[in-house]
Structures are given as structure tokens and as C-alpha cells.
Design a protein around this motif. Sequence first.
Motif, short mmCIF file in Angstrom:
data_model
loop_
_atom_site.label_atom_id
_atom_site.label_comp_id
_atom_site.label_asym_id
_atom_site.label_seq_id
_atom_site.Cartn_x
_atom_site.Cartn_y
_atom_site.Cartn_z
N GLU A 77 12.73 26.70 24.53
CA GLU A 77 12.85 28.09 24.07
C GLU A 77 12.33 29.07 25.11
OE1 GLU A 77 12.70 28.43 19.32
OE2 GLU A 77 10.80 27.86 20.24
N ASP A 78 11.17 28.77 25.69
CA ASP A 78 10.59 29.67 26.69
C ASP A 78 11.49 29.77 27.92
OD1 ASP A 78 8.52 30.12 29.17
OD2 ASP A 78 7.88 31.17 27.35
N ALA A 79 12.00 28.63 28.36
CA ALA A 79 12.90 28.63 29.53
C ALA A 79 14.15 29.45 29.22
CB ALA A 79 13.27 27.20 29.91
N TYR A 80 14.70 29.27 28.05
CA TYR A 80 15.90 30.01 27.67
C TYR A 80 15.63 31.51 27.55
CZ TYR A 80 20.01 31.58 25.15
OH TYR A 80 21.14 32.26 24.78
N ASN A 81 14.54 31.86 26.90
CA ASN A 81 14.22 33.28 26.66
C ASN A 81 13.78 34.02 27.91
OD1 ASN A 81 14.84 33.15 23.92
ND2 ASN A 81 12.77 32.49 23.39
N ASN A 82 13.22 33.30 28.88
CA ASN A 82 12.64 33.99 30.03
C ASN A 82 13.31 33.74 31.37
OD1 ASN A 82 10.43 35.32 28.62
ND2 ASN A 82 9.72 33.25 28.24
N TYR A 83 14.20 32.78 31.45
CA TYR A 83 14.78 32.45 32.75
C TYR A 83 16.29 32.53 32.83
CZ TYR A 83 10.11 31.03 33.96
OH TYR A 83 8.77 31.05 34.19
N VAL A 84 16.99 32.48 31.73
CA VAL A 84 18.45 32.42 31.75
C VAL A 84 19.08 33.64 32.42
CG1 VAL A 84 20.47 32.54 30.22
CG2 VAL A 84 18.74 30.81 29.86
N GLU A 85 18.55 34.82 32.18
CA GLU A 85 19.16 36.02 32.75
C GLU A 85 19.00 36.09 34.26
OE1 GLU A 85 17.87 39.51 30.71
OE2 GLU A 85 18.45 38.72 28.76
N ASP A 86 17.90 35.58 34.79
CA ASP A 86 17.63 35.68 36.21
C ASP A 86 18.23 34.55 37.03
OD1 ASP A 86 16.18 37.98 35.69
OD2 ASP A 86 14.31 36.87 35.44
N SER A 87 18.18 33.36 36.50
CA SER A 87 18.66 32.19 37.23
C SER A 87 18.96 31.07 36.25
CB SER A 87 17.61 31.73 38.25
OG SER A 87 16.43 31.34 37.58
N PRO A 88 19.71 30.09 36.69
CA PRO A 88 20.01 28.99 35.77
C PRO A 88 18.77 28.15 35.48
CG PRO A 88 20.84 28.50 37.96
CD PRO A 88 20.34 29.91 38.00
N ILE A 89 18.77 27.51 34.34
CA ILE A 89 17.70 26.58 34.01
C ILE A 89 17.93 25.29 34.79
CG2 ILE A 89 16.63 25.20 32.18
CD1 ILE A 89 17.32 27.46 30.24
N THR A 90 16.92 24.87 35.50
CA THR A 90 16.98 23.65 36.30
C THR A 90 15.80 22.76 35.92
OG1 THR A 90 15.61 24.57 38.07
CG2 THR A 90 18.00 24.91 38.25
N TRP A 91 15.81 21.53 36.45
CA TRP A 91 14.67 20.64 36.23
C TRP A 91 13.39 21.29 36.72
CZ3 TRP A 91 14.98 16.67 33.11
CH2 TRP A 91 16.20 16.03 32.91
N LYS A 92 13.47 21.99 37.86
CA LYS A 92 12.29 22.64 38.44
C LYS A 92 11.76 23.73 37.49
CE LYS A 92 10.83 24.66 42.81
NZ LYS A 92 11.23 25.02 44.17
#
Length: 110
Positions: A77-92
Motif C-alpha cells: 500500500e505504501d509503495a502504491y500510494n507514494n511511488y506510483v506517480e513518480d516512478s514504477p514500483i520495482t524490487w528496489k
Amino acid sequence: MTKITSPTKREILEQEILSVFRTFDSNASPLLVKEIAECAINFFYDPDKAIAIVWSIEDINAIREDLNDEQAFMVLEDAYNNYVEDSPITWKVLKFVADDLFPREEAEET
């Protein structure tokens, strides 16, 4: 010569929805199933025109075995809410978020 065609992903989805409905109601209407499939496709994406990458709690457990399912979902949830707009979600990104939300004890970080 007869041309054999494979079912589209939409048709496969409709069949899956129909089989689920028929476990509850053997008279489930195929028309209703088509409507539900259409709503699902429009809400999410059209599988015949797009792809989607799905991250799951199992992925989080692969990088952080110490997290339970609830914690792993919090990472997603945190990755989706805070990172999706700026860059893709990756393993890193997932590892960064997991470590940020649930820091490891120094003895565990070997």
C-alpha cells in the motif's frame, strides 16, 4: 479449411465469472456475466489491449521473510500510494519501503 481461434482473454474472464456464479446459482444468466465482466474490465483494464504487473504479499515475503502478511500488505500500500506517480514500483522500491516501514534489528542485517 476451418480456422481455429483461441478465446480472447475477455472470453476467458467471462467463462471464469460464469463458473463462479454457477457455483451459487446454476441458472446464472450469461448476459449478467457479460455485464459484470464488462464492468470489471472497464474498471481495471482491458486484458486484450493492456498488461498489468501485480505485486503481492508473497513478493514482499521474498525480500523480507520476517514480515507477516499484514505488514507485507502495508508495504504494498505504501509503495502504491507514494511511488506510483513518480516512478514504477520495482524490487528496489519495495525493499526500500519495507526497510523504511519496518527497520531490521542491526543483528539481523548481516
